[in-house]
Structure formats: structure tokens, C-alpha cells
Design a protein around this motif. Structure first.
Motif, PDB file in Angstrom:
ATOM      1  N   VAL A 156       0.869  -1.249  -0.011  1.00 49.30           N
ATOM      2  CA  VAL A 156       0.127   0.015   0.051  1.00 49.30           C
ATOM      3  C   VAL A 156       0.883   1.268  -0.117  1.00 49.30           C
ATOM      4  N   PHE A 157       2.083   1.374   0.976  1.00 45.10           N
ATOM      5  CA  PHE A 157       2.733   2.434   0.937  1.00 45.10           C
ATOM      6  C   PHE A 157       3.763   2.835  -0.379  1.00 45.10           C
ATOM      7  N   ILE A 158       3.945   1.635  -1.073  1.00 45.96           N
ATOM      8  CA  ILE A 158       4.764   1.745  -2.077  1.00 45.96           C
ATOM      9  C   ILE A 158       3.863   2.375  -3.313  1.00 45.96           C
ATOM     10  N   GLY A 159       2.451   1.864  -3.166  1.00 52.03           N
ATOM     11  CA  GLY A 159       1.480   2.394  -4.121  1.00 52.03           C
ATOM     12  C   GLY A 159       1.120   3.868  -3.946  1.00 52.03           C
ATOM     13  N   ASP A 160       1.063   4.270  -2.610  1.00 50.82           N
ATOM     14  CA  ASP A 160       0.956   5.710  -2.367  1.00 50.82           C
ATOM     15  C   ASP A 160       1.518   6.059  -1.045  1.00 50.82           C
ATOM     16  N   PRO A 161       2.780   6.649  -0.940  1.00 54.31           N
ATOM     17  CA  PRO A 161       3.514   6.839   0.176  1.00 54.31           C
ATOM     18  C   PRO A 161       2.691   7.787   1.348  1.00 54.31           C
TER      19      PRO A 161
END
Ligand code: ADP
Ligand code: MG
Length: 346
Positions: A190-195
Motif C-alpha cells: 500500500v505504501f509503495i502504491g501511495d507513500p
């Protein structure tokens, strides 16, 4: 090699097959080496007190991901996974050496964090840092810790002493570390998708901590000692209950019956398993990295064991080495199999 004969691959052998294969030509000639390869630690007779040695190598990208692993936690974990092996021999950890290979991406403050975690573990478990090695790596971080402990010869517990009708016991609860890892992996994606999105770990703090900051069970070793119980065999659970149980059976030349409804699972492990669509028992049996103790005690210690907190009796030892059974809640009898999710990870 004939044309039809194919070269052995690492996956043909698996982790333990590979170790056996590579070490088969080494025979022990020194009588002071009481136990070489094949237990949680090697044992040397050094006077009245024996010395025990164990080592573990952690590799970035294989054993840890720095996106969600604080270096301080990693330092702590790298020490305690070794101490866990010494406690599993009923020994007292005394010294560690720490070797690191570091790539250029690491700053000095980052490495200070790693050593802060190492120091916290040393202080908590009464262990001295005795040396190590430092070198560079082309990519990522490697940490190898060797732990040295001591024990009286008569106190040492091997994987090999389980006897017919012994009770199979486990400390704490199982499967939490695996479910914590699944959660961290999900949040990483999720973080890689939207930090900008913050990780959602609320309500799962316990299992996340089980993964990032496991605790070796020195308290269980002390509790058993105070209760006057010396386990007949013992191993720590780094690769999952199934795999470790099979090691105890193989080394002790016996079988076992393990009952699903007796396996301790934390409510957060249950909840996370449901969320991920995994059977919580599969997480407990095959998940790994729980660093709990799996041990056997004579049947006549049942009353004492039942009174001790945080220890569950999950089955018993069968005299027939070919009878290694897992009994699910529906009462069927299944063959106990190690289905480690990544056999080369340990
Ligand atoms: P644990 O899970 O308790 O850390 P391992 O599964 O890593 O133990 O190792 C099992 C046994 O094999 C231990 O006795 C260990 O010292 C030995 N061993 C592991 N890798 C090697 C190797 N490359 N060469 C020699 N011995 C090894
Ligand atoms: Mg071990």
C-alpha cells in the motif's frame, strides 16, 4: 556424471538435505565435541562446565525488509534468535560476536541504531559483545551473530531425548509472527502504491511485535527449573511447529500425536488469519519465527506442567517412529508434514 543423470539442485535437497549433503564427509574425532551439527547449538566439554555455540545469518531481502523493519529492532532480533537456540539447549548465553557486511547506502547513524538494538538485547539477557567482523557488501546488509553459552553437562537438553508417552509442550502462542509479517507486507505494498497512506496496524500490535521484536523464552527455562522439571528433549520454533516437531521425532527416534485444538493461537493471530483467508492452525504449524520453545516432559509431570502459565500440552510422543500424526478438530488423523512456506529462509 552420466548424460541421463541430472546434477542435484538446491531445491531437490531442501535446506536440511543441503546441510547433510555438504557436511557428510566431516566426522567428529575430538571427543570433547559432544554435539556437532544437528541440534540448536554445538556442545563442547570444557571442564566442569560445557560451552555451547550457535550462529545465525540474517540477509536483507530474505530475512528482513528495511521498509518496515527499524534497524534497532533488527539488531535486537539478530541477537535474540541466537539466544533462543541457547535457551533451547537449557544453557545460559554469555557472549556474542557480531559480523556485518554493509553497502554504501547505510549511514553511520543507521548503523548506530542497529547497535543500539544489539546493546539492548545484550543488557537484557546478560550477554557481552566479544568481537566480530566488519566488511562491505555490494548490495544490502548481512548480519551474522554467533552466541556462546554455558551449561553443566547434566543440565543440557538435546533434541534427542523424547521417550514414549512423554507430553509434547509448547510455550506462548504460535503463528503470530507469520501473520504479523503478512500484515507488514500488505502495508508495504500500500505504501509503495501511495507513500502518503499511513500503515494500518491498529489492533494488530501484538503480532507485528512478534515479527519485528521476538522474545527468547528465558522465562520458560527458569520456570521449568524452579518447578524441578528438566525436559527430555527441546528445540526452539524458528521454522514452524511441524518442522520442529519432525526434528524432535527424527532425533529421538520416535513418533508423535499433535492435536489441533490444543495449539495455542493468540486472538490477533486468529483475526489476521481470517482477514487473510488463512487457517490459523496452518499459520501456527508452518508459519515460523515464533521463537517459542517446543519440548517434551515425562507423563508424570503433567500435574506440574498444567499449573504453569504460558505452557500448553499439545500432544504426546508415540513409540513408533513412523506414526507422526496431526489430529484436526474433526478427529481425522493426518500425517504431520513440514510445509514451510520458504524452506531456505531459516
Ligand atoms: P536452527 O534452526 O536451530 O538455527 P538450523 O536449521 O539453522 O538450526 O541448522 C541445523 C543444524 O545444521 C545446526 O546444527 C547447524 O549448526 C547446522 N548447519 C547449518 N548450516 C550449516 C552449514 N552451512 N555448515 C555446517 N553446519 C550447518
Ligand atoms: Mg533452533
Amino acid at each position: 556424471m552420466s548424460k541421463t543423470e541430472k546434477a542435484l539442485t538446491i531445491s531437490d535437497l531442501g535446506e536440511f538435505g543441503l546441510i547433510d549433503h555438504l557436511t557428510k564427509d566431516f566426522t567428529i574425532t575430538d571427543k570433547k565435541l559432544i554435539k556437532g551439527i544437528g541440534d540448536d547449538a554445538a556442545v563442547f566439554e570444557t571442564g566442569d562446565i560445557c560451552t555451547l555455540v550457535t550462529t545465525d545469518l540474517l540477509v536483507e531481502g530474505i530475512h528482513f525488509n528495511l521498509i518496515y523493519t527499524p534497524l534497532k529492532h533488527l539488531g535486537y532480533k539478530a541477537v535474540v534468535v541466537n539466544l533462543s537456540d541457547l535457551y533451547a539447549m537449557n544453557a545460559t548465553p554469555k557472549y556474542i560476536t557480531v559480523s556485518i557486511a554493509v553497502s554504501r547506502k547505510f549511514s553511520v547513524p543507521a548503523l548506530e541504531q542497529l547497535y543500539e538494538g544489539i546493546k539492548i538485547a545484550c543488557d537484557r539477557f546478560g550477554v557481552e559483545l566479544a568481537g566480530g567482523d566488519t566488511t562491505s557488501s555490494l548490495s544490502g546488509l548481512f548480519i551474522n551473530i554467533t552466541a556462546i553459552g554455558e551449561a553443566k553437562k547434566e543440565d543440557i537438553v538435546f533434541r534427542s531425548g523424547a521417550k514414549k508417552n512423554d507430553l509434547v509442550c509448547v510455550s506462548g502462542d504460535l503463528g503470530g509472527s507469520y501473520c504479523g509479517l503478512q500484515l507488514l507486507e500488505r502495508e508495504k505494498e500500500v505504501f509503495i502504491g501511495d507513500p502518503a497512506i499511513q500503515p494500518k496496524l491498529d489492533g494488530f500490535e501484538y503480532i507485528v511485535e512478534r515479527q519485528l521484536k521476538p522474545e527468547p523464552r528465558r522465562d520458560i527455562i527458569q520456570k521449568l527449573k524452579e518447578a524441578g522439571i528438566k525436559p527430555t528433549s527441546m528445540i526452539d520454533i524458528s521454522d514452524g511447529l511441524s518442522s520442529e516437531m519432525l526434528h524432535l521425532c527424527k532425533n529421538s527416534g520416535c513418533g508423535c500425536m499433535i492435536f489441533e485444538d490444543k495449539i495455542p493461537v493468540h486472538p490477533q493471530t486468529e483475526a489476521a488469519s481470517v482477514m487473510f483467508g488463512i487457517d490459523p492452525s496452518i499459520a501456527a504449524m508452518n508459519g515460523g519465527e515464533d521463537y517459542e520453545l517446543l519440548f517434551t516432559v515425562p507423563l508424570d509431570k503433567k500435574d506440574i506442567i498444567e499449573k504453569l502459565n504460558d505452557i500448553s500440552i499439545i500432544g504426546y510422543i508415540h513409540e513408533d517412529k513412523n506414526t507422526k500424526l496431526f489430529v484436526p478438530r474433526n478427529g481425522a488423523e493426518l500425517e504431520l508434514k513440514a510445509q514451510g512456506w520458504n524452506p531456505m529462509k531459516g
